[in-house]
Design a protein around this motif. Sequence first.
Motif, PDB file in Angstrom:
ATOM      1  N   PHE A   8       8.901 -50.442 -10.560  1.00 36.78           N
ATOM      2  CA  PHE A   8       8.075 -49.371 -11.112  1.00 36.78           C
ATOM      3  C   PHE A   8       8.403 -49.141 -12.582  1.00 36.78           C
ATOM      4  N   ILE A   9       9.690 -49.081 -12.901  1.00 37.27           N
ATOM      5  CA  ILE A   9      10.100 -48.833 -14.289  1.00 37.27           C
ATOM      6  C   ILE A   9       9.647 -49.963 -15.207  1.00 37.27           C
ATOM      7  N   LYS A  10       9.722 -51.187 -14.724  1.00 36.00           N
ATOM      8  CA  LYS A  10       9.282 -52.323 -15.541  1.00 36.00           C
ATOM      9  C   LYS A  10       7.777 -52.266 -15.789  1.00 36.00           C
ATOM     10  N   GLU A  11       7.024 -51.859 -14.777  1.00 37.94           N
ATOM     11  CA  GLU A  11       5.566 -51.902 -14.878  1.00 37.94           C
ATOM     12  C   GLU A  11       4.992 -50.724 -15.651  1.00 37.94           C
ATOM     13  N   MET A  12       5.671 -49.572 -15.623  1.00 35.50           N
ATOM     14  CA  MET A  12       5.104 -48.411 -16.312  1.00 35.50           C
ATOM     15  C   MET A  12       5.096 -48.662 -17.825  1.00 35.50           C
ATOM     16  N   PRO A  13       4.129 -48.077 -18.542  1.00 37.69           N
ATOM     17  CA  PRO A  13       4.075 -48.300 -20.000  1.00 37.69           C
ATOM     18  C   PRO A  13       5.266 -47.636 -20.680  1.00 37.69           C
ATOM     19  N   LYS A  14       5.788 -48.289 -21.699  1.00 38.17           N
ATOM     20  CA  LYS A  14       6.984 -47.781 -22.375  1.00 38.17           C
ATOM     21  C   LYS A  14       6.868 -48.026 -23.877  1.00 38.17           C
ATOM     22  N   SER A  15       7.754 -47.377 -24.608  1.00 37.49           N
ATOM     23  CA  SER A  15       7.866 -47.598 -26.045  1.00 37.49           C
ATOM     24  C   SER A  15       9.345 -47.772 -26.368  1.00 37.49           C
ATOM     25  N   ASP A  16       9.622 -48.252 -27.559  1.00 33.05           N
ATOM     26  CA  ASP A  16      10.988 -48.244 -28.081  1.00 33.05           C
ATOM     27  C   ASP A  16      10.898 -47.850 -29.549  1.00 33.05           C
ATOM     28  N   LEU A  17      11.342 -46.643 -29.842  1.00 31.78           N
ATOM     29  CA  LEU A  17      11.224 -46.107 -31.199  1.00 31.78           C
ATOM     30  C   LEU A  17      12.504 -46.249 -32.011  1.00 31.78           C
ATOM     31  N   HIS A  18      13.589 -46.684 -31.373  1.00 31.79           N
ATOM     32  CA  HIS A  18      14.852 -46.889 -32.093  1.00 31.79           C
ATOM     33  C   HIS A  18      15.356 -48.277 -31.716  1.00 31.79           C
ATOM     34  N   LEU A  19      14.934 -49.251 -32.498  1.00 26.81           N
ATOM     35  CA  LEU A  19      15.118 -50.660 -32.148  1.00 26.81           C
ATOM     36  C   LEU A  19      15.482 -51.444 -33.407  1.00 26.81           C
ATOM     37  N   HIS A  20      16.755 -51.804 -33.530  1.00 26.93           N
ATOM     38  CA  HIS A  20      17.215 -52.540 -34.708  1.00 26.93           C
ATOM     39  C   HIS A  20      16.957 -54.034 -34.535  1.00 26.93           C
ATOM     40  N   LEU A  21      16.182 -54.578 -35.454  1.00 28.06           N
ATOM     41  CA  LEU A  21      15.857 -56.014 -35.408  1.00 28.06           C
ATOM     42  C   LEU A  21      17.116 -56.866 -35.444  1.00 28.06           C
ATOM     43  N   ASP A  22      18.041 -56.549 -36.352  1.00 30.44           N
ATOM     44  CA  ASP A  22      19.225 -57.381 -36.527  1.00 30.44           C
ATOM     45  C   ASP A  22      20.248 -57.191 -35.410  1.00 30.44           C
ATOM     46  N   GLY A  23      19.995 -56.271 -34.486  1.00 31.47           N
ATOM     47  CA  GLY A  23      20.865 -56.110 -33.326  1.00 31.47           C
ATOM     48  C   GLY A  23      20.196 -56.544 -32.039  1.00 31.47           C
ATOM     49  N   SER A  24      19.058 -57.238 -32.163  1.00 29.98           N
ATOM     50  CA  SER A  24      18.248 -57.514 -30.978  1.00 29.98           C
ATOM     51  C   SER A  24      17.744 -58.946 -30.903  1.00 29.98           C
ATOM     52  N   LEU A  25      18.503 -59.882 -31.447  1.00 33.69           N
ATOM     53  CA  LEU A  25      18.116 -61.294 -31.356  1.00 33.69           C
ATOM     54  C   LEU A  25      18.424 -61.855 -29.967  1.00 33.69           C
ATOM     55  N   ARG A  26      17.767 -62.943 -29.624  1.00 41.14           N
ATOM     56  CA  ARG A  26      18.156 -63.714 -28.439  1.00 41.14           C
ATOM     57  C   ARG A  26      19.385 -64.545 -28.815  1.00 41.14           C
ATOM     58  N   LEU A  27      20.373 -64.575 -27.933  1.00 39.14           N
ATOM     59  CA  LEU A  27      21.597 -65.332 -28.247  1.00 39.14           C
ATOM     60  C   LEU A  27      21.311 -66.810 -28.456  1.00 39.14           C
ATOM     61  N   GLU A  28      20.450 -67.384 -27.612  1.00 39.51           N
ATOM     62  CA  GLU A  28      20.105 -68.802 -27.758  1.00 39.51           C
ATOM     63  C   GLU A  28      19.489 -69.053 -29.138  1.00 39.51           C
ATOM     64  N   SER A  29      18.644 -68.124 -29.583  1.00 44.26           N
ATOM     65  CA  SER A  29      17.999 -68.274 -30.892  1.00 44.26           C
ATOM     66  C   SER A  29      18.996 -68.099 -32.024  1.00 44.26           C
ATOM     67  N   LEU A  30      19.971 -67.195 -31.847  1.00 42.52           N
ATOM     68  CA  LEU A  30      20.999 -67.001 -32.869  1.00 42.52           C
ATOM     69  C   LEU A  30      21.749 -68.308 -33.114  1.00 42.52           C
ATOM     70  N   ILE A  31      22.079 -69.015 -32.048  1.00 39.00           N
ATOM     71  CA  ILE A  31      22.779 -70.299 -32.171  1.00 39.00           C
ATOM     72  C   ILE A  31      21.899 -71.322 -32.895  1.00 39.00           C
ATOM     73  N   GLU A  32      20.635 -71.373 -32.505  1.00 41.93           N
ATOM     74  CA  GLU A  32      19.678 -72.292 -33.136  1.00 41.93           C
ATOM     75  C   GLU A  32      19.485 -71.962 -34.616  1.00 41.93           C
ATOM     76  N   MET A  33      19.376 -70.665 -34.917  1.00 40.48           N
ATOM     77  CA  MET A  33      19.170 -70.233 -36.298  1.00 40.48           C
ATOM     78  C   MET A  33      20.386 -70.511 -37.172  1.00 40.48           C
ATOM     79  N   ALA A  34      21.571 -70.353 -36.606  1.00 43.63           N
ATOM     80  CA  ALA A  34      22.798 -70.628 -37.359  1.00 43.63           C
ATOM     81  C   ALA A  34      22.861 -72.101 -37.756  1.00 43.63           C
TER      82      ALA A  34
END
Length: 409
Positions: A8-34
């Motif tokens: 239910f929680i996954k399906e209900m509509p949600k927002s995220d108003l406090h979301l730091h881009l530089d703290g929210s990378l995918r780990l796999e992508s961080l390795i690839e980007m490095a």
Amino acid sequence: MPHYSADFIKEMPKSDLHLHLDGSLRLESLIEMAKRSQLTLPSNTVAGLKELVFKESYNNLGEYLHCFQYTCGVLRNMENLEQASYELAIDNQQEGVNYIEVRFAPQLLIDLPAGITFDKVMHAVNNGLKRAQTEYNQQAVVISGDKPPFAYGIINCAMRMFGDKGFSPYYTNLFQLMRDFEPMQVIKLAAMELVRASVRLRDEEGVPIVALDLAGQESGYPAHNFKEVYEYAHQHFLLKTLHAGEAYGAESVFEAITECYADRIGHGYSMFMPEMIRDPNILDKQKYIKELASYIADKRIAIEVCLTSNLQTNPAITDIKQHKLRDMLENRIATVICTDNRLVSNTTVSREYQLAVDNFDIPLKRLKDIVAYGFKKSFFPGSYVEKREYAKQCLEYFDKVARKYGFIY
């Protein structure tokens, strides 16, 4: 307390108003980007990085913030930056998040000798987010109106403090150029340049920069230092949020509102801790907190609540049930559930909601209120009428999902 399933929680509509881009990378992508940026990480495996850097818990705020040197390092590559922005939007879409406000400090990424300007940084972020938005909104279920569309805004963070070296090439160069200025003068100048550039790019090129934030070490760097910066934002219809009431108490929140015209408060939990009030002139600390909370509630100044992050960075909170979300709810403050940093805090919006409903008394009507604040108190990059229509669409979808799971008001 009602039981809310993970589905239910996954399906209900949600927002995220406090979301730091530089703290929210995918780990796999961080390795690839490095690898792409030829930067060395402490480990080149997901397991290794989780053990050494991105942990389940941290000893202090310093260890928590240590993670960002690696993410900011890879994001000084425009291909990486656009990819990270795109993937962040996708990750949110996949857990039922309809609206996000992505925040970061562009000046941590600027490197003028390498040709990385403010405008290039902002366009890279916007291009990634816009691509994810376009793909999502082309789905049949969105076009038909069965599901609400995806939307986003960008919040630019000014830094409360930075040193003369090590923070970023931009800040290092600025200190060299202005070596005869006091450090605080340089910091304020950087913040003023950021807000002016943000307004320019919003107005001249339509980049959806919706607000200004003040991030970084709170204690010792009060909000009133940045009053002129926030006045400029206020006078140019750029909305305003601040990290306040995180590492510093109720006075910090009071300053954010009275000196910086805050429309929302980031974190805010220590506002309810009388032991953190330092002003000797505040004799009745409980009365001060009660009056401040009442004012915030009455003015509908929303607090961006980040449960997991607060547990990780504040040793005083040893149990989630100690979190001041309870006080916020009891004082009828507009609270919004947020992640802060999806990677550094190893969390999602759904997980933060689950933490809230499992540990605090949140009946369905109150849960819908919290969801509603996420849309109604957003800095939506359109007119107020458009924001209201979007919020209405999202809340009608909440009712639809609630009925599907057998909830009755």
